[in-house]
Design a protein around this motif. Sequence first.
Motif, PDB file in Angstrom:
ATOM      1  N   ALA A 264       3.668  -4.107 -12.284  1.00 46.56           N
ATOM      2  CA  ALA A 264       2.308  -3.954 -11.761  1.00 46.56           C
ATOM      3  C   ALA A 264       2.042  -2.507 -11.358  1.00 46.56           C
ATOM      4  CB  ALA A 264       2.094  -4.885 -10.576  1.00 46.56           C
ATOM      5  N   ARG A 265       3.060  -1.858 -10.843  1.00 50.60           N
ATOM      6  CA  ARG A 265       2.894  -0.490 -10.353  1.00 50.60           C
ATOM      7  C   ARG A 265       2.789   0.514 -11.495  1.00 50.60           C
ATOM      8  NH1 ARG A 265       6.378   3.705  -8.660  1.00 50.60           N
ATOM      9  NH2 ARG A 265       5.542   4.914  -6.896  1.00 50.60           N
ATOM     10  N   THR A 266       3.557   0.306 -12.571  1.00 47.83           N
ATOM     11  CA  THR A 266       3.600   1.290 -13.655  1.00 47.83           C
ATOM     12  C   THR A 266       2.750   0.909 -14.858  1.00 47.83           C
ATOM     13  OG1 THR A 266       5.513   0.235 -14.716  1.00 47.83           O
ATOM     14  CG2 THR A 266       5.962   1.865 -12.998  1.00 47.83           C
ATOM     15  N   ARG A 267       2.533  -0.413 -15.053  1.00 48.93           N
ATOM     16  CA  ARG A 267       1.838  -0.950 -16.229  1.00 48.93           C
ATOM     17  C   ARG A 267       2.516  -0.474 -17.528  1.00 48.93           C
ATOM     18  NH1 ARG A 267      -2.022  -5.067 -15.193  1.00 48.93           N
ATOM     19  NH2 ARG A 267      -2.197  -4.988 -12.937  1.00 48.93           N
TER      20      ARG A 267
ATOM     21  N   PRO B 277       8.992  -4.993 -22.174  1.00 52.71           N
ATOM     22  CA  PRO B 277      10.360  -4.846 -22.707  1.00 52.71           C
ATOM     23  C   PRO B 277      10.982  -3.496 -22.368  1.00 52.71           C
ATOM     24  CG  PRO B 277       8.915  -5.804 -24.360  1.00 52.71           C
ATOM     25  CD  PRO B 277       8.035  -5.311 -23.245  1.00 52.71           C
ATOM     26  N   SER B 278      10.218  -2.418 -22.444  1.00 52.52           N
ATOM     27  CA  SER B 278      10.761  -1.094 -22.141  1.00 52.52           C
ATOM     28  C   SER B 278      11.135  -0.978 -20.669  1.00 52.52           C
ATOM     29  CB  SER B 278       9.747  -0.010 -22.501  1.00 52.52           C
ATOM     30  OG  SER B 278       9.496  -0.004 -23.894  1.00 52.52           O
ATOM     31  N   LEU B 279      10.321  -1.576 -19.791  1.00 52.18           N
ATOM     32  CA  LEU B 279      10.607  -1.538 -18.363  1.00 52.18           C
ATOM     33  C   LEU B 279      11.913  -2.260 -18.048  1.00 52.18           C
ATOM     34  CD1 LEU B 279       9.591  -0.991 -15.386  1.00 52.18           C
ATOM     35  CD2 LEU B 279       8.637  -3.311 -15.491  1.00 52.18           C
ATOM     36  N   ILE B 280      12.139  -3.409 -18.679  1.00 49.83           N
ATOM     37  CA  ILE B 280      13.293  -4.241 -18.355  1.00 49.83           C
ATOM     38  C   ILE B 280      14.563  -3.768 -19.061  1.00 49.83           C
ATOM     39  CG2 ILE B 280      14.240  -6.585 -18.410  1.00 49.83           C
ATOM     40  CD1 ILE B 280      11.884  -6.124 -16.462  1.00 49.83           C
ATOM     41  N   TYR B 281      14.442  -3.394 -20.329  1.00 50.42           N
ATOM     42  CA  TYR B 281      15.641  -3.118 -21.126  1.00 50.42           C
ATOM     43  C   TYR B 281      15.833  -1.650 -21.488  1.00 50.42           C
ATOM     44  CZ  TYR B 281      15.226  -8.155 -21.577  1.00 50.42           C
ATOM     45  OH  TYR B 281      15.100  -9.488 -21.298  1.00 50.42           O
ATOM     46  N   GLY B 282      14.858  -0.816 -21.138  1.00 49.69           N
ATOM     47  CA  GLY B 282      15.014   0.612 -21.396  1.00 49.69           C
ATOM     48  C   GLY B 282      15.259   0.914 -22.852  1.00 49.69           C
ATOM     49  N   ARG B 283      16.286   1.712 -23.140  1.00 48.27           N
ATOM     50  CA  ARG B 283      16.566   2.140 -24.519  1.00 48.27           C
ATOM     51  C   ARG B 283      17.044   0.993 -25.414  1.00 48.27           C
ATOM     52  NH1 ARG B 283      22.199   3.285 -25.063  1.00 48.27           N
ATOM     53  NH2 ARG B 283      23.329   3.102 -23.078  1.00 48.27           N
ATOM     54  N   PHE B 284      17.320  -0.160 -24.831  1.00 53.08           N
ATOM     55  CA  PHE B 284      17.769  -1.300 -25.631  1.00 53.08           C
ATOM     56  C   PHE B 284      16.608  -2.200 -26.061  1.00 53.08           C
ATOM     57  CE2 PHE B 284      21.406  -0.121 -23.017  1.00 53.08           C
ATOM     58  CZ  PHE B 284      22.428  -0.084 -23.954  1.00 53.08           C
ATOM     59  N   ALA B 285      15.388  -1.859 -25.680  1.00 49.86           N
ATOM     60  CA  ALA B 285      14.249  -2.750 -25.904  1.00 49.86           C
ATOM     61  C   ALA B 285      14.041  -3.098 -27.369  1.00 49.86           C
ATOM     62  CB  ALA B 285      12.977  -2.124 -25.329  1.00 49.86           C
ATOM     63  N   ARG B 286      14.369  -2.191 -28.287  1.00 47.41           N
ATOM     64  CA  ARG B 286      14.151  -2.431 -29.710  1.00 47.41           C
ATOM     65  C   ARG B 286      15.441  -2.760 -30.467  1.00 47.41           C
ATOM     66  NH1 ARG B 286       9.006  -1.060 -31.069  1.00 47.41           N
ATOM     67  NH2 ARG B 286       7.850   0.246 -29.589  1.00 47.41           N
ATOM     68  N   VAL B 287      16.529  -2.916 -29.733  1.00 44.64           N
ATOM     69  CA  VAL B 287      17.819  -3.174 -30.387  1.00 44.64           C
ATOM     70  C   VAL B 287      17.925  -4.616 -30.863  1.00 44.64           C
ATOM     71  CG1 VAL B 287      20.307  -3.315 -29.958  1.00 44.64           C
ATOM     72  CG2 VAL B 287      19.016  -1.348 -29.146  1.00 44.64           C
ATOM     73  N   ALA B 288      17.331  -5.543 -30.118  1.00 46.09           N
ATOM     74  CA  ALA B 288      17.393  -6.969 -30.462  1.00 46.09           C
ATOM     75  C   ALA B 288      16.128  -7.649 -29.977  1.00 46.09           C
ATOM     76  CB  ALA B 288      18.639  -7.615 -29.828  1.00 46.09           C
ATOM     77  N   SER B 289      15.991  -8.920 -30.313  1.00 42.60           N
ATOM     78  CA  SER B 289      14.802  -9.672 -29.898  1.00 42.60           C
ATOM     79  C   SER B 289      14.825  -9.914 -28.392  1.00 42.60           C
ATOM     80  CB  SER B 289      14.766 -11.012 -30.627  1.00 42.60           C
ATOM     81  OG  SER B 289      15.846 -11.832 -30.209  1.00 42.60           O
TER      82      SER B 289
ATOM     83  N   SER C 166       0.826  -1.202   0.000  1.00 47.21           N
ATOM     84  CA  SER C 166       0.000   0.000   0.000  1.00 47.21           C
ATOM     85  C   SER C 166       0.862   1.254   0.000  1.00 47.21           C
ATOM     86  CB  SER C 166      -0.928  -0.019   1.217  1.00 47.21           C
ATOM     87  OG  SER C 166      -1.721   1.150   1.267  1.00 47.21           O
ATOM     88  N   GLN C 167       1.932   1.250   0.786  1.00 48.16           N
ATOM     89  CA  GLN C 167       2.817   2.414   0.843  1.00 48.16           C
ATOM     90  C   GLN C 167       3.594   2.603  -0.450  1.00 48.16           C
ATOM     91  OE1 GLN C 167       5.076   1.422   4.357  1.00 48.16           O
ATOM     92  NE2 GLN C 167       3.657   2.480   5.735  1.00 48.16           N
ATOM     93  N   THR C 168       3.728   1.530  -1.228  1.00 47.37           N
ATOM     94  CA  THR C 168       4.432   1.608  -2.504  1.00 47.37           C
ATOM     95  C   THR C 168       3.525   2.111  -3.623  1.00 47.37           C
ATOM     96  OG1 THR C 168       5.736  -0.294  -1.768  1.00 47.37           O
ATOM     97  CG2 THR C 168       5.940   0.292  -4.056  1.00 47.37           C
ATOM     98  N   GLY C 169       2.239   2.140  -3.367  1.00 49.58           N
ATOM     99  CA  GLY C 169       1.319   2.667  -4.364  1.00 49.58           C
ATOM    100  C   GLY C 169       0.246   1.707  -4.821  1.00 49.58           C
ATOM    101  N   PHE C 170       0.169   0.521  -4.214  1.00 47.57           N
ATOM    102  CA  PHE C 170      -0.861  -0.448  -4.567  1.00 47.57           C
ATOM    103  C   PHE C 170      -2.045  -0.267  -3.622  1.00 47.57           C
ATOM    104  CE2 PHE C 170       3.160  -2.334  -5.888  1.00 47.57           C
ATOM    105  CZ  PHE C 170       2.863  -2.757  -7.177  1.00 47.57           C
ATOM    106  N   HIS C 171      -3.163   0.206  -4.151  1.00 43.76           N
ATOM    107  CA  HIS C 171      -4.324   0.451  -3.297  1.00 43.76           C
ATOM    108  C   HIS C 171      -4.867  -0.876  -2.774  1.00 43.76           C
ATOM    109  CE1 HIS C 171      -8.136   1.938  -1.794  1.00 43.76           C
ATOM    110  NE2 HIS C 171      -7.705   3.169  -1.985  1.00 43.76           N
ATOM    111  N   ALA C 172      -5.196  -0.904  -1.486  1.00 41.83           N
ATOM    112  CA  ALA C 172      -5.614  -2.147  -0.831  1.00 41.83           C
ATOM    113  C   ALA C 172      -6.843  -2.767  -1.496  1.00 41.83           C
ATOM    114  CB  ALA C 172      -5.894  -1.878   0.643  1.00 41.83           C
ATOM    115  N   ARG C 173      -7.743  -1.960  -2.028  1.00 42.76           N
ATOM    116  CA  ARG C 173      -8.961  -2.533  -2.603  1.00 42.76           C
ATOM    117  C   ARG C 173      -8.677  -3.264  -3.923  1.00 42.76           C
ATOM    118  NH1 ARG C 173     -12.360   2.862  -4.390  1.00 42.76           N
ATOM    119  NH2 ARG C 173     -10.844   3.737  -5.862  1.00 42.76           N
TER     120      ARG C 173
END
Length: 250
Positions: free
Chosen positions: A152-155, A159-171, A86-93
Amino acid sequence: MRWGRETELTISAVQALDPLLKDGEPRTYRSGFIPQPVVRFTGQRDATGHLKDGFLTSFVNISRVQPIQSMDEYGAILDGWLTALSQTGFHARHLSIYGTLTPWCRRQVEGITLRFRHLDLTLGDIVLLWNTAHPHRLAVDLGTGLERLAWARTRESWPSLIYGRFARVASPPTLDAIRTATLLLGHGLTPVARGAGGITRRVIGAIDRDAARLGVGSLVRHMCTYWSLVGALRAPWSEIARVIEEEMRS
């Protein structure tokens, strides 16, 4: 990174409870909050064999493992985790817990696994464990993946979340392999024919040679920065990149 008891690479957080749950000793290897990078080949895959969004070969596992004396402690740990979410931004409901109270049994250990999710995305689980012959020896294993929590927090696009600017560089399979090879090599697991180093060789073998023709240095440096947030690597990024590129040419 080397364990050699029931896993090929790491001791997982729950195995820190082995002396208590399996060996009948009143101690644990570790207890409490344990963030650790792990390598697993069990992620869910699509019809083409590629990892589905939300799954990686290597990721940061966040666990809380500890012996407990009563079910009240179990409930307090779960309550504390829901508070942290909840403190991280996930609403309890939007948080829910699901599973079955039917115990499972694996040799000398039994347990009950409940999973928690945010909206429709499962985040992790909390496991109540006990020794089959001595059910008063209770422990809790609560775990989730750091990357999945961020997703879950950002949706954001996975690929962009994990690899950032490299997400489209390779498979994604190539990016996942370089990410994992960086972690393994960073902990000294160099490619060899067998054992833990054989896993490193297998991972590097999944890299698309054409996609990495200009080298892997930039992505390795990016991944080293990430893994170093969890623990110091034994090898510099330049050495890791060199080993990957040499293995790819061999």
